[in-house]
Enzyme design. Structure first.
Site, PDB file in Angstrom:
ATOM      1  N   ASP A 268      15.802 -23.642  93.066  1.00 19.55           N
ATOM      2  CA  ASP A 268      15.567 -23.043  91.756  1.00 19.55           C
ATOM      3  C   ASP A 268      14.815 -23.947  90.864  1.00 19.55           C
ATOM      4  OD1 ASP A 268      15.971 -20.773  90.057  1.00 19.55           O
ATOM      5  OD2 ASP A 268      17.325 -22.169  89.114  1.00 19.55           O
TER       6      ASP A 268
ATOM      7  N   GLU B  40      10.741 -23.853  93.475  1.00 20.21           N
ATOM      8  CA  GLU B  40       9.765 -23.551  92.532  1.00 20.21           C
ATOM      9  C   GLU B  40       9.133 -24.818  91.976  1.00 20.21           C
ATOM     10  OE1 GLU B  40      11.167 -19.469  90.504  1.00 20.21           O
ATOM     11  OE2 GLU B  40      12.852 -21.020  90.364  1.00 20.21           O
TER      12      GLU B  40
END
Length: 711
Positions: free
Chosen positions: A409, A438
């Site tokens: 994340d 990400e």
């Protein structure tokens, strides 16, 4: 030695630099000399800079001797005023990192012969104590710990402490704090205390899984443990729990498989679960009162309790999570764990901040915690012991839980070196471990060249990144609900779509693409974040009927599955998942977030179509080429009228044509001479040809993809 009435403030900001702040109300902020003492010896400080800041006079002083972190010092000025010397910005210096880096693998609780060892890295503490409590008692025992090299505190106890609850008491800057062990592997309800467990009691054999030769062979299916089974008609007994997500034989109202058995039949290779390390946002004893995605990390090495049948039993969550992973493996599927090492839930109350205040988090140029994550804190992964924690944690999940991959994340908050260390520890376990993240560039005080972002993909060649250009060019800008992408008929996105479909490697233009290799690109149009594709279509096409929306949706999902790179599906995407227009459902109700298994029955034709596309991808290697060189060598673009796109693949003795028509009209297309079997068209997908086309001109339906195999 405690300063109860401070006349001024003093901070150790570098190994030999002390900053002293005198209020102007105290002797007009003036002092000609300062010294440092620890009751036994006094050392004069050299004033090297002095300037007024607001209502204080700031002195920068130099220390002539080495500072000992084991002791508490006082600062005395020429007027006899004194204050305690507090640990300041020194903790964020390279010198501090070098001095106190600890490379041992025994932080937290370990067992040796008849001893239970406790170790805590707390170099700025002047005292540390272990607080123990039997599980069935309110009585606590306090045990002093001893300081060792590298700022590690330890104590060994020769008795059976299984299921004892524990925490650490840490004295830093003359303030006692109680903290849960950052390395805790088991916790009490809601993560309030660590628990001592014997993990050998929970061990399960490592599975033998079919090989994944390259990341592009993966087909990732993202879900949330609760969402996956909580629907009333999921057919699952243990709804919303680890055990429920692991049930093999559940069936829906139509008598057809749901849950894991359905995923196996669909053909995906990996299931990615949203975070299941211990998180805040749900009372584990009243788990049905609240909902949370899980991006509020509390304890990174302990499983979340709200998914277990008995959150009060520290073993329950461990056993049941391991059983879930085993059940996934038994079907030949793999588990990707969504990990949130970029921030904590609340910085001030986190174990990191309590144990070594200020060390684990980034601070900006004026000394305040940075906020690139948008949740109030950024983990400082570039610091040695922060990096070590992340790498140790990854290794723990790999070895103890047999995790097959990780989704990072907000990976752009982390640094390149940390991610490369993560890659190395994964490779030691298995080179088939997938790492995706990400790679957004976020406003955190880390040099641009060190951020683990898409722009730095060449520095992390074996780590894949979510391709936002793919997402936005195919479906339309994700932050503009009404923007239509290429798959929705917007020909302005044609060239961008052309580039991402061919792997984002620069195939369609001079120079390099976003990635050097296709296995670095995670291709998607929908995930847990933002609106589902179906909800976006409802907003973009308010005056159209569902039949057209379904065609656009099918086209977009088809492009995901047949593009070069790693395909990524959001759970329920294959049956037009809706969240009733909710674009940020991180704590919305089950009604919004649940995977509606009834839609699987309603839209079974689309599910069958997506299953067919998955079979086509798996069967024909031209849709999952391993390198940019292969793509360039085996792909030829067909000269079609805009906005149509077409590709001719020659590979493995196969000739395949891939055509995309995003328009609302039938299109006549010239193809190379021959007999062409239709593997995919507007309403069929499979590895057995639907029909055979002869000649060199074909007609393709509006809003469709087409795959032709030369006979």
């Amino acid at each position: 030695m405690i300063a109860t009435d401070r006349n001024f403030f003093a901070y150790l900001d570098e190994m030999k630099i002390i900053t002293i702040l005198l209020p102007l109300s105290y002797h007009h902020g003036l002092s000609s000399s300062f010294s440092m003492t620890n009751d036994f010896q006094e050392h004069p400080l050299k004033i090297i800079e002095k300037r007024q800041i607001d209502n204080k006079m700031k002195y920068i002083c130099e220390l002539s001797k080495d500072y000992s972190f084991e002791k508490q010092y006082m600062i005395i000025d020429e007027h006899g005023g004194k204050t305690d010397l507090q640990i300041g910005a020194v903790i964020r210096t390279d010198a501090f990192d070098e001095k106190f880096y600890y490379d041992g693998n025994d932080l937290g609780v370990t067992f040796q012969a008849d001893l239970t060892w406790f170790k805590l890295w707390a170099p700025t503490a002047t005292q540390v104590k272990l607080k123990l409590r039997p599980s069935n008692s309110s009585f606590s025992e306090i045990v002093k710990m001893k300081r060792e090299d590298c700022g590690v505190w330890s104590v060994a106890l020769n008795r059976d402490l299984e299921l004892y609850q524990y925490s650490f008491l840490i004295l830093v800057n003359q303030e006692w704090r109680e903290a849960v062990d950052p390395y805790a592997k088991a916790v009490t309800v809601n993560g309030e205390l660590g628990v001592i467990v014997r993990l050998e009691k929970t061990q399960r054999p490592r599975p033998n899984l079919p090989a994944i030769e390259n990341a592009v062979d993966a087909i990732i299916y993202e879900s949330h443990i609760r969402d996956f089974t909580i629907h009333p008609n999921s057919g699952v007994m243990n709804k919303g729990l680890y055990l429920g997500a692991g049930e093999h034989h559940s069936k829906g109202m139509d008598g057809e498989p749901t849950g894991l058995a359905y995923l196996k039949d669909l053909g995906v290779t990996h299931i990615e679960f949203l975070p299941f390390h211990d998180f805040a946002g749900i009372d584990e004893l009243q788990r049905n009162h609240d909902y949370n995605w899980g991006y509020n990390p509390l304890h990174f090495n302990a499983p979340e309790g709200s998914y277990s049948t008995n959150p009060a039993d520290p073993y329950s969550r461990i056993h049941e999570l391991k059983k879930l992973i085993d059940q996934v493996h038994s079907l030949g599927l793999r588990v990707i764990m969504d990990v949130v090492y970029n921030h904590v839930y609340v910085r001030e109350t986190s174990s990191f901040e309590k144990v070594v205040p200020g060390y684990y988090f980034r601070h900006n140029e004026i000394g305040l915690p940075s906020n690139g994550t948008g949740v109030g804190n950024d983990i400082a992964s570039e610091r040695k012991m922060v990096r070590k924690f992340i790498v140790d944690s990854i290794q723990y999940w790999l070895e103890e839980y047999h995790i097959d991959g990780f989704r990072f994340d907000l990976m752009g908050i982390l640094d390149v070196e940390t991610m490369e260390e993560v890659r190395k520890v994964c490779d030691r376990q298995s080179k088939q471990t997938i790492i995706i993240g990400e790679g957004w560039s976020l406003n955190t005080p880390l040099p641009v060249e060190k951020k683990a972002t898409i722009a730095n993909q060449a520095k992390m060649p074996q780590i894949a990144q979510f391709n936002d250009k793919f997402r936005d060019s195919i479906k339309g800008n994700t932050f503009n609900l009404f923007d239509k992408g290429f798959a929705l008929g917007n020909e302005h996105y044609k060239e961008a779509a052309n580039e991402v479909i061919t792997g984002s490697i620069g195939f369609t233009k001079q120079g390099s693409g976003a990635f050097n290799e296709p296995f670095q690109s995670v291709n998607y149009v929908e995930c847990h974040d933002n609106h589902t594709m179906w909800d976006k279509l409802l907003a973009c096409l308010p005056d159209n009927d569902d039949s057209l929306r379904m065609k656009y949706h099918r086209l977009a999902t088809g492009i995901v599955l047949l593009s070069q790179g790693i395909p990524f599906l959001h759970s329920g995407q294959e049956f037009f998942r809706t969240k009733k227009g909710d674009g940020n459902s991180y704590r919305s109700s089950d009604e919004i977030n649940q995977l509606d298994w009834e839609r699987k029955s309603i839209y079974k034709d689309n599910v069958k179509y997506i299953k067919g596309l998955i079979q086509v991808r798996k069967e024909f290697s031209c849709f999952r080429m391993r390198t940019s060189a292969e793509i360039c060598a085996h792909t030829r673009q067909l000269p079609l009228a805009s906005p149509l796109l077409g590709y001719w693949f020659k590979r493995d003795d196969n000739e395949i044509i891939f055509l995309i028509n995003p328009t609302l009209k039938k299109q006549a297309i010239t193809v190379p001479e021959g007999d062409w079997a239709v593997l995919v068209d507007h309403d069929y997908a499979g590895i057995t040809g639907k029909r055979v086309l002869q000649g060199n001109e074909i007609c393709i339906q509006p809003v469709s993809i087409n795959v032709l195999l030369k006979k």
